[in-house]
Scaffold this active site. Structure first.
Site, PDB file in Angstrom:
ATOM      1  N   LYS A  58       0.048   3.818  -2.646  1.00 48.18           N
ATOM      2  CA  LYS A  58      -0.918   4.919  -2.538  1.00 48.18           C
ATOM      3  C   LYS A  58      -0.233   6.281  -2.479  1.00 48.18           C
ATOM      4  CE  LYS A  58      -4.608   2.147  -0.435  1.00 48.18           C
ATOM      5  NZ  LYS A  58      -3.978   0.858  -0.138  1.00 48.18           N
ATOM      6  N   LYS A 109       3.308   6.534   4.889  1.00 50.30           N
ATOM      7  CA  LYS A 109       2.402   5.457   4.475  1.00 50.30           C
ATOM      8  C   LYS A 109       2.971   4.084   4.789  1.00 50.30           C
ATOM      9  CE  LYS A 109      -1.391   4.058   2.773  1.00 50.30           C
ATOM     10  NZ  LYS A 109      -1.245   2.910   3.700  1.00 50.30           N
ATOM     11  N   SER A 118       0.791  -1.239   0.000  1.00 52.63           N
ATOM     12  CA  SER A 118       0.000   0.000   0.000  1.00 52.63           C
ATOM     13  C   SER A 118       0.817   1.279   0.000  1.00 52.63           C
ATOM     14  CB  SER A 118      -0.950   0.013   1.200  1.00 52.63           C
ATOM     15  OG  SER A 118      -2.113  -0.738   0.919  1.00 52.63           O
ATOM     16  N   SER A 175      -5.653   3.547   4.680  1.00 49.13           N
ATOM     17  CA  SER A 175      -5.212   2.686   3.586  1.00 49.13           C
ATOM     18  C   SER A 175      -6.379   1.976   2.908  1.00 49.13           C
ATOM     19  CB  SER A 175      -4.188   1.654   4.083  1.00 49.13           C
ATOM     20  OG  SER A 175      -3.411   1.168   3.012  1.00 49.13           O
TER      21      SER A 175
END
Length: 406
Positions: A40, A227, A37, A102
């Site tokens: 992202k 992130k 993720s 997320s």
């Protein structure tokens, strides 16, 4: 540096100074690995860029596609709980959901809105990465999920088990561009909780997976992003950023050691990496706004051609500091000026006009990120110098012509 070099407990790790692109630590930074993720971060950049260009607005409302909605019902996919498949959500809510919790369906919905479809958005992502010089990775979706979770909705030509892959260095470049071009992203990534769809059918509290933020189990002062990412293939990943000792760094940890048994492994690895950097690098003042530089090669005055005054003084236009090693082992620093004392400049000159470019660079084994080669700042005019009248200018040119020929 220590006799026993620090070894980050991860398959790959990097730390950088985002202002200059200087690499401050590196371990296996060029091998493409699963990024989960942290993908992202690219989706976030593309969203913020679309908003900047005016093709997307924070208050725009978007309904989820059947594909994105179905994933909200799949426990394998980190997500938000959507109760009404026909409900439309604001771009701001979707962005917050993707970056804080997320939420994969939020990232997919953003991708479909911007690109028209997720595959077209992936093509846009690839184009953006190529523009930054990143060509060694693989991108197959906007969320970071393994294709096995996406059913028939996979990128053309990809396999049912494909997953996004980039190197630690690639992710550092992406994060550098994200916080440099859109520093406001940190106002989102520093939030531990946020309300999604306030007043709507799917109202809920988003909660971050970045446990290094304040009040959370792995909290560290100064951390305000960025992130996490987790899949079986990618392991536990984290792209972090913190501001300490008057300078910001970005860190990337891919496939943290012992994550199978330690939920905080990626944060422990990141904390150790941050300690390593701040224990070996420091911010040093190179120039102070309006104060003559100590460097003997720094010009303080330039000769003005065709001006009502013959010279103009130049001084730093801003305070400037650079991140340098605490110990100068195998390190060389250079400070260069593109004009020397009394070099000619042509009127008219505005007050605060940039006249001398100053470049600061560190030469060592770690080097810089691709596309970066150090810091730059400017010496600017302390006053304006109007251009002389046309007759005087013509006479000056005639005198110079005669002198050059004699």
């Amino acid at each position: 540096m220590a006799d026993n070099p620090y070894d980050a407990p991860a398959k790959a790790a990097i730390a950088i100074d985002p202002d200059s692109g200087k690499i401050l630590y590196a371990k296996n930074v060029d091998e493409p690995l699963g990024i989960a993720s942290t993908t992202k971060l690219i989706t976030a950049y593309m969203t913020l860029d679309a908003i900047k260009k005016g093709t997307l607005h924070w208050d725009d409302k978007v309904e989820m596609s059947e594909y994105a909605y179905a994933l909200t019902q799949d426990p394998q996919a980190s997500n938000i709980a959507v109760k009404d498949p026909t409900e439309a959500f604001s771009i701001r809510d979707l962005f917050n959901a993707a970056m804080i919790q997320s939420a994969n369906s939020a990232a997919i919905t953003l991708a479909e809105k911007i690109g028209g479809s997720e595959p077209k958005f992936v093509d846009m992502m690839k184009t953006q990465l190529a523009y930054w010089g990143i060509t060694d990775g693989k991108l197959v979706n906007a969320s970071g999920l393994n294709n096995s979770v996406l059913g028939k909705n996979i990128y053309p030509g990809s396999s049912e088990t494909d997953e996004n892959k980039l190197s630690a260095k690639d992710l550092a470049i992406i994060a550098q561009h994200l916080i440099r071009d859109f520093p406001e992203v940190l106002e989102v990534t520093k939030q531990t909780v946020a309300i999604f769809d306030k007043g709507g059918a799917s109202e809920q509290t988003l909660a971050t997976y970045n446990y290094m933020l304040p009040s959370l189990p792995a909290a560290r002062n100064g951390v305000d992003g960025l992130k996490t990412g987790t899949t079986e293939f990618a392991g536990a990943c984290f792209v972090g950023t913190t501001m300490q000792n008057n300078f910001r760094i970005i860190t990337v940890v891919l496939y943290a050691d012992n994550a199978e048994t330690d939920d905080y492994a990626r944060f422990t690895a990141t904390g150790g990496l941050m300690n390593e950097v701040y224990g070996n690098w420091q911010a040093k003042t190179i120039a102070t706004k309006g104060i003559k530089m100590e460097n003997p090669e720094a010009p303080t005055q330039l000769t003005v051609i065709d001006g009502k005054q013959d010279s103009v003084k130049v001084l730093p236009n801003n305070d400037f500091s650079a991140v340098i090693p605490m110990v100068d082992n195998d390190t060389k620093t250079t400070l260069t000026f593109n004009k020397k004392q009394d070099a000619p400049v042509t009127a008219a000159i505005e007050k605060n006009q940039k006249l001398v470019k100053v470049s600061f660079q560190i030469k060592d084994k770690l080097g810089y990120l691709p596309g970066s080669d150090g810091n730059t700042f400017y010496l600017t005019a302390t006053k304006s110098v109007p251009r002389s009248n046309a007759v005087k200018v013509m006479w000056n040119h005639f005198v110079r012509f005669v002198n050059d020929k004699l």
